[in-house]
Design a protein around this motif. Structure first.
Motif, mmCIF file in Angstrom:
data_model
loop_
_atom_site.group_PDB
_atom_site.id
_atom_site.type_symbol
_atom_site.label_atom_id
_atom_site.label_comp_id
_atom_site.label_asym_id
_atom_site.label_seq_id
_atom_site.Cartn_x
_atom_site.Cartn_y
_atom_site.Cartn_z
ATOM 1 N N TYR B 33 43.599 77.655 30.844
ATOM 2 C CA TYR B 33 42.820 76.680 31.120
ATOM 3 C C TYR B 33 41.382 76.965 30.466
ATOM 4 O O TYR B 33 40.773 77.891 30.751
ATOM 5 C CB TYR B 33 42.534 75.936 32.335
ATOM 6 C CG TYR B 33 43.743 75.582 33.004
ATOM 7 C CD1 TYR B 33 44.277 76.555 33.912
ATOM 8 C CD2 TYR B 33 44.397 74.373 32.902
ATOM 9 C CE1 TYR B 33 45.586 76.420 34.788
ATOM 10 C CE2 TYR B 33 45.547 74.127 33.793
ATOM 11 C CZ TYR B 33 46.386 75.189 34.411
ATOM 12 O OH TYR B 33 47.379 74.948 35.092
ATOM 13 N N TYR B 35 37.613 74.928 30.384
ATOM 14 C CA TYR B 35 36.862 73.904 30.828
ATOM 15 C C TYR B 35 35.638 73.900 29.935
ATOM 16 O O TYR B 35 35.015 75.183 29.839
ATOM 17 C CB TYR B 35 36.762 73.649 32.240
ATOM 18 C CG TYR B 35 37.804 73.546 32.984
ATOM 19 C CD1 TYR B 35 38.949 74.660 33.409
ATOM 20 C CD2 TYR B 35 38.093 72.094 33.570
ATOM 21 C CE1 TYR B 35 39.982 74.273 34.030
ATOM 22 C CE2 TYR B 35 39.262 71.934 34.071
ATOM 23 C CZ TYR B 35 40.217 73.181 34.537
ATOM 24 O OH TYR B 35 41.416 72.685 35.360
ATOM 25 N N GLN B 37 31.160 72.742 30.684
ATOM 26 C CA GLN B 37 30.352 72.189 31.461
ATOM 27 C C GLN B 37 28.905 72.080 31.038
ATOM 28 O O GLN B 37 28.206 73.060 30.751
ATOM 29 C CB GLN B 37 30.100 72.719 32.965
ATOM 30 C CG GLN B 37 29.470 72.119 33.898
ATOM 31 C CD GLN B 37 29.375 72.735 35.378
ATOM 32 O OE1 GLN B 37 29.308 74.003 35.613
ATOM 33 N NE2 GLN B 37 29.432 71.979 36.282
ATOM 34 N N LYS B 42 29.318 67.356 35.201
ATOM 35 C CA LYS B 42 30.473 67.973 36.068
ATOM 36 C C LYS B 42 31.466 68.863 34.938
ATOM 37 O O LYS B 42 31.010 68.939 33.859
ATOM 38 C CB LYS B 42 31.165 66.665 36.303
ATOM 39 C CG LYS B 42 31.805 65.860 35.339
ATOM 40 C CD LYS B 42 32.745 64.857 36.053
ATOM 41 C CE LYS B 42 33.193 63.892 34.772
ATOM 42 N NZ LYS B 42 34.138 62.849 35.375
ATOM 43 N N VAL B 43 32.392 69.569 35.592
ATOM 44 C CA VAL B 43 33.144 70.535 34.947
ATOM 45 C C VAL B 43 34.271 69.560 34.102
ATOM 46 O O VAL B 43 34.934 68.658 34.754
ATOM 47 C CB VAL B 43 33.815 71.412 35.820
ATOM 48 C CG1 VAL B 43 35.068 72.101 35.153
ATOM 49 C CG2 VAL B 43 32.950 72.302 36.522
ATOM 50 N N PHE B 45 37.768 69.022 31.881
ATOM 51 C CA PHE B 45 38.960 69.594 31.292
ATOM 52 C C PHE B 45 38.897 69.671 29.831
ATOM 53 O O PHE B 45 38.834 68.590 29.137
ATOM 54 C CB PHE B 45 40.169 69.101 31.949
ATOM 55 C CG PHE B 45 41.379 69.367 31.177
ATOM 56 C CD1 PHE B 45 41.861 68.578 30.382
ATOM 57 C CD2 PHE B 45 41.888 70.651 31.725
ATOM 58 C CE1 PHE B 45 43.226 68.975 30.033
ATOM 59 C CE2 PHE B 45 43.459 70.930 31.208
ATOM 60 C CZ PHE B 45 44.040 70.063 30.402
ATOM 61 N N SER B 48 44.966 72.969 28.315
ATOM 62 C CA SER B 48 45.816 73.775 29.322
ATOM 63 C C SER B 48 46.957 74.323 28.367
ATOM 64 O O SER B 48 47.146 73.835 27.279
ATOM 65 C CB SER B 48 46.505 72.804 30.401
ATOM 66 O OG SER B 48 47.261 72.133 30.101
ATOM 67 N N SER B 55 49.860 72.744 26.693
ATOM 68 C CA SER B 55 50.615 71.571 27.558
ATOM 69 C C SER B 55 49.922 70.508 27.547
ATOM 70 O O SER B 55 50.465 69.258 27.336
ATOM 71 C CB SER B 55 50.584 72.208 29.042
ATOM 72 O OG SER B 55 51.029 73.523 29.022
ATOM 73 N N GLU B 56 48.470 70.254 27.666
ATOM 74 C CA GLU B 56 47.732 68.980 27.707
ATOM 75 C C GLU B 56 46.574 69.319 27.042
ATOM 76 O O GLU B 56 46.003 70.495 27.385
ATOM 77 C CB GLU B 56 47.869 68.578 28.868
ATOM 78 C CG GLU B 56 47.219 66.986 29.001
ATOM 79 C CD GLU B 56 48.112 66.166 30.102
ATOM 80 O OE1 GLU B 56 48.915 66.577 30.612
ATOM 81 O OE2 GLU B 56 47.276 65.053 30.404
ATOM 82 N N SER B 58 42.702 67.104 26.456
ATOM 83 C CA SER B 58 41.697 66.104 26.734
ATOM 84 C C SER B 58 41.079 65.465 25.264
ATOM 85 O O SER B 58 41.244 66.066 24.156
ATOM 86 C CB SER B 58 40.325 66.460 27.538
ATOM 87 O OG SER B 58 39.567 67.415 26.729
ATOM 88 N N GLU B 59 40.339 64.332 25.395
ATOM 89 C CA GLU B 59 40.144 63.780 24.074
ATOM 90 C C GLU B 59 38.680 64.565 23.573
ATOM 91 O O GLU B 59 38.294 64.416 22.286
ATOM 92 C CB GLU B 59 39.611 62.255 24.578
ATOM 93 C CG GLU B 59 38.376 62.357 25.684
ATOM 94 C CD GLU B 59 39.103 62.114 26.917
ATOM 95 O OE1 GLU B 59 40.317 62.537 27.141
ATOM 96 O OE2 GLU B 59 38.258 61.805 27.768
ATOM 97 N N PHE B 91 34.166 77.542 30.802
ATOM 98 C CA PHE B 91 34.993 78.450 31.737
ATOM 99 C C PHE B 91 36.519 78.538 31.551
ATOM 100 O O PHE B 91 37.030 77.510 30.873
ATOM 101 C CB PHE B 91 34.782 77.900 33.042
ATOM 102 C CG PHE B 91 33.407 77.732 33.646
ATOM 103 C CD1 PHE B 91 32.536 76.511 33.597
ATOM 104 C CD2 PHE B 91 32.968 78.933 34.036
ATOM 105 C CE1 PHE B 91 31.323 76.458 34.387
ATOM 106 C CE2 PHE B 91 31.553 78.702 34.630
ATOM 107 C CZ PHE B 91 30.935 77.710 34.696
#
Lengths: 111, 114
Positions: B33, B35, B37, B42-43, B45, B48, B55-56, B58-59, B91
């Motif tokens: 993964y 990430y 920040q 916040k952390v 995503f 992945s 696999s996936e 985010s926008e 991260f």
């Protein structure tokens, strides 16, 4: 992914027990609950994980009521070094594809 | 104890430049993964990766981002043309299917875009 809600911040004193509650009203049957700790400029670190009732390890306990719509992370006898942000995550036990970190709770431990 | 490592610890770049952030996940882990920040936030995503494919995502993970596992040990995040708003800690994390959802995070790379 179930959304989580936590208090933005909490204050405590050294030696006290601290309980941080996370609300996850839309938790699904396959979801489990995981808590992470993050110090400034470091990656999050796994603390504890559970599905129901109570889980305890060497650093914390996790209490999950029967309806599983909330969970409480309990830190016994905190010290200054426990000052950090604590994140509650809810995720599908069988789906490793995505994890959602909420806003977290900033715990400030005072001397 | 095995750990996730990331290099560099701090990267400074000019807007519009390409950057590659590197991660070495724990050797027997299968899911990886990235990430980010932003300072004080916040952390979040990003993406992945499993079985050599995404696999996936985010926008946030738009066409400017790409990931690769070029040699079976490294896991990289490339940002093709950096923007000021890409400044953040990045991260890397990995999971073993023996420890469901216990993600192991690296120490992060601080990216500063000028």
């Amino acid at each position: 992914l179930a959304k989580t809600t936590q208090p933005i911040s909490m204050d405590s004193y050294e030696g006290q027990e601290v309980n941080i509650t996370c609300s996850h009203n839309n938790i699904a049957t396959n979801d489990y609950i995981t808590w992470y700790q993050q110090f400034p400029s470091q990656g999050p670190r796994f603390i504890i994980q559970g599905y129901k009732t109570k889980v305890t390890n060497e650093v914390a306990s996790l209490f999950i009521p029967a309806d599983r719509k909330s969970s409480t992370l309990s830190l016994p006898r905190v010290s200054l070094s426990d000052t950090a942000v604590y994140y509650c995550l809810v995720g599908d036990f069988y789906n490793f594809n995505k994890f959602y970190f909420g806003s977290g709770t900033k715990l400030n431990v005072k001397p | 104890e095995p750990e996730v490592t990331q290099t560099p610890s701090h990267q400074v770049t000019q807007m519009g430049q390409e950057v590659i952030l590197r991660c070495v996940p724990i050797s027997n882990h299968l899911y990886f993964y990235w990430y980010r920040q932003i300072l004080g936030q916040k952390v979040e995503f990003l993406v992945s990766f499993y079985n050599n494919e995404i696999s996936e995502k985010s926008e946030i993970f738009d066409d400017q981002f790409s990931v690769e596992r070029p040699d079976g040990s490294n896991f990289t995040l490339k940002i093709r043309s950096t923007k000021l708003e890409d400044s953040a800690m990045y991260f890397c994390a990995s999971i073993s299917t023996n420890s469901y959802n216990e993600q192991f995070f690296g120490p992060g790379t601080r990216l500063t875009v000028l």
